[in-house]
Design an enzyme around this catalytic site. Structure first.
Site, PDB file in Angstrom:
ATOM      1  N   ARG A  14       1.711  -4.108   3.468  1.00  0.00           N
ATOM      2  CA  ARG A  14       2.721  -3.275   4.138  1.00  0.00           C
ATOM      3  C   ARG A  14       3.079  -2.120   3.197  1.00  0.00           C
ATOM      4  NH1 ARG A  14       8.894  -5.134   5.984  1.00  0.00           N
ATOM      5  NH2 ARG A  14       9.835  -3.099   5.614  1.00  0.00           N
ATOM      6  N   HIS A  15       3.488  -0.985   3.773  1.00  0.00           N
ATOM      7  CA  HIS A  15       4.049   0.096   2.958  1.00  0.00           C
ATOM      8  C   HIS A  15       5.436  -0.355   2.514  1.00  0.00           C
ATOM      9  CE1 HIS A  15       0.944   2.965   4.005  1.00  0.00           C
ATOM     10  NE2 HIS A  15       1.193   2.823   5.299  1.00  0.00           N
ATOM     11  N   VAL A  16       5.555  -0.869   1.312  1.00  0.00           N
ATOM     12  CA  VAL A  16       6.865  -1.331   0.839  1.00  0.00           C
ATOM     13  C   VAL A  16       6.902  -1.232  -0.682  1.00  0.00           C
ATOM     14  CG1 VAL A  16       6.193  -3.795   0.726  1.00  0.00           C
ATOM     15  CG2 VAL A  16       8.603  -3.181   1.072  1.00  0.00           C
ATOM     16  N   ARG A  24       0.783  -1.236   0.000  1.00  0.00           N
ATOM     17  CA  ARG A  24       0.000   0.000   0.000  1.00  0.00           C
ATOM     18  C   ARG A  24       0.817   1.290   0.000  1.00  0.00           C
ATOM     19  NH1 ARG A  24      -0.509  -2.159   5.436  1.00  0.00           N
ATOM     20  NH2 ARG A  24      -0.399  -0.522   7.005  1.00  0.00           N
TER      21      ARG A  24
END
EC number: 2.8.2.-
Length: 326
Positions: A87-89, A29
């Site tokens: 996950r923010h990745v 995300r």
């Protein structure tokens, strides 16, 4: 039992659990693009549909070393299927490390609106707590907290200039160092990944249609998502996550932002076009108030898209989950 025979003798081994396809989904995300809202929905959906929702406590590490990539890919790949990892990745290439490439999904947003949302949210938080917004980033000095957005842009403060503004593309380009450099190479690689590895990249401004398509493409994960999202209790919660003290920069400052974010806009319009093609294919109309001119003339209205939730807040999540357990 009949004599010494068992169920296995008569019926063979119990049938194996048939996994839906795809059974490995990654939602890497993008920050400040409605992801908190979607993660809330996923928590409810994972209980309702029995898939494995794998989330991460790490919210501020999007770029990884080769070893960190291998470690994360190994951890994700060994999760119980069907899983949805979020996950923010920045995009991870599983096949590069010998893993099965999962299906990716994501949502992006008008780049200037995303930037403004982040700028004010870092300083003042949202409406969920009057005190909360004052301690949103406790380490921030007062002069930085109250830094006028126009000054930040016009006087070239690091927060309002490249490469900080090159934010969305790396989520799709990947972990290569060149993915962080604003330019054609990263843009083209991001587009290629969207075409080859992402099942759907939606637009936050049309979130209901994004949810509708996710429900159609990934029913095992997203069945009933729209009715849950439209539940009045959920809508009420959404209003608490609007960033406070948000102001619109001057037309001159916006022009400069557009100039600095031209690759981000090229990518945004590319994704938007693909998304609209997909909607037409499935018979969904695009309701636009009136077609907007391209950025040279367009001053954004920063309150027009719903705010994502804050990654560190748990109370609201709990409250929303409880509603759907009743």
């Amino acid at each position: 039992f009949v004599g010494n025979s068992t169920y296995l003798d008569d019926h063979g081994p119990p049938p194996q659990k048939v996994l839906p396809f795809p059974s490995q989904v990654v939602y890497n995300r993008v920050g400040k693009c409605g992801s908190r809202t979607v993660v809330l929905l996923l928590r409810i959906l994972s209980e309702k549909h029995g898939f494995n929702l794998v989330t991460s406590d790490i919210h501020n590490k999007t770029r990884l070393t080769k070893n960190e990539q291998m470690e994360l890919i190994k951890n994700i790949s060994t999760a119980e299927q069907p899983y949805l990892f979020t996950r923010h990745v920045h995009f991870l290439n599983f096949s590069r490390f010998g893993g099965d490439q999962p299906v990716y999904i994501n949502i992006i947003r008008d780049p200037v609106n995303r930037f403004l949302s982040n700028y004010f949210f870092r300083r003042f938080g949202d409406w969920r707590g009057e005190q909360n917004h004052m301690i949103r980033t406790p380490s921030m000095r007062q002069e930085e907290r109250y830094l006028d957005i126009n000054v930040c842009i016009l006087e070239n403060y690091p927060e309002c200039s490249n490469p900080r503004l090159f934010y969305i593309i790396p989520y799709f380009c990947g972990q290569h160092p060149r993915c962080r450099e604003p330019g054609e190479w990263a843009l083209e690689r991001a587009k290629m990944n969207v075409n080859e590895n992402f099942l759907l990249v939606g637009i936050l401004e049309e979130l209901e249609d994004v949810l509708l398509l996710l429900e159609r493409f990934l029913p095992h994960y997203f069945k009933d998502v729209l009715s849950i999202y439209k539940n009045p209790e959920h809508r009420k919660l959404g209003n608490l996550t609007v960033t406070v003290k948000k102001t619109v920069p001057s037309p001159e400052a916006v022009q400069i932002l557009y100039q600095r974010m031209r690759y981000e806009y090229e990518f945004y319009y590319y994704v938007k076009e693909q998304f609209h093609l997909l909607k037409r294919k499935f018979g969904l109309k695009t309701h636009t108030r009136k077609p907007r001119p391209r950025p040279e003339f367009f001053i954004p209205s920063p309150l027009e898209t719903e705010e994502p939730m804050d990654d560190e807040e748990e109370d609201d999540e709990k409250w929303l989950e409880d509603i759907y357990k009743r």
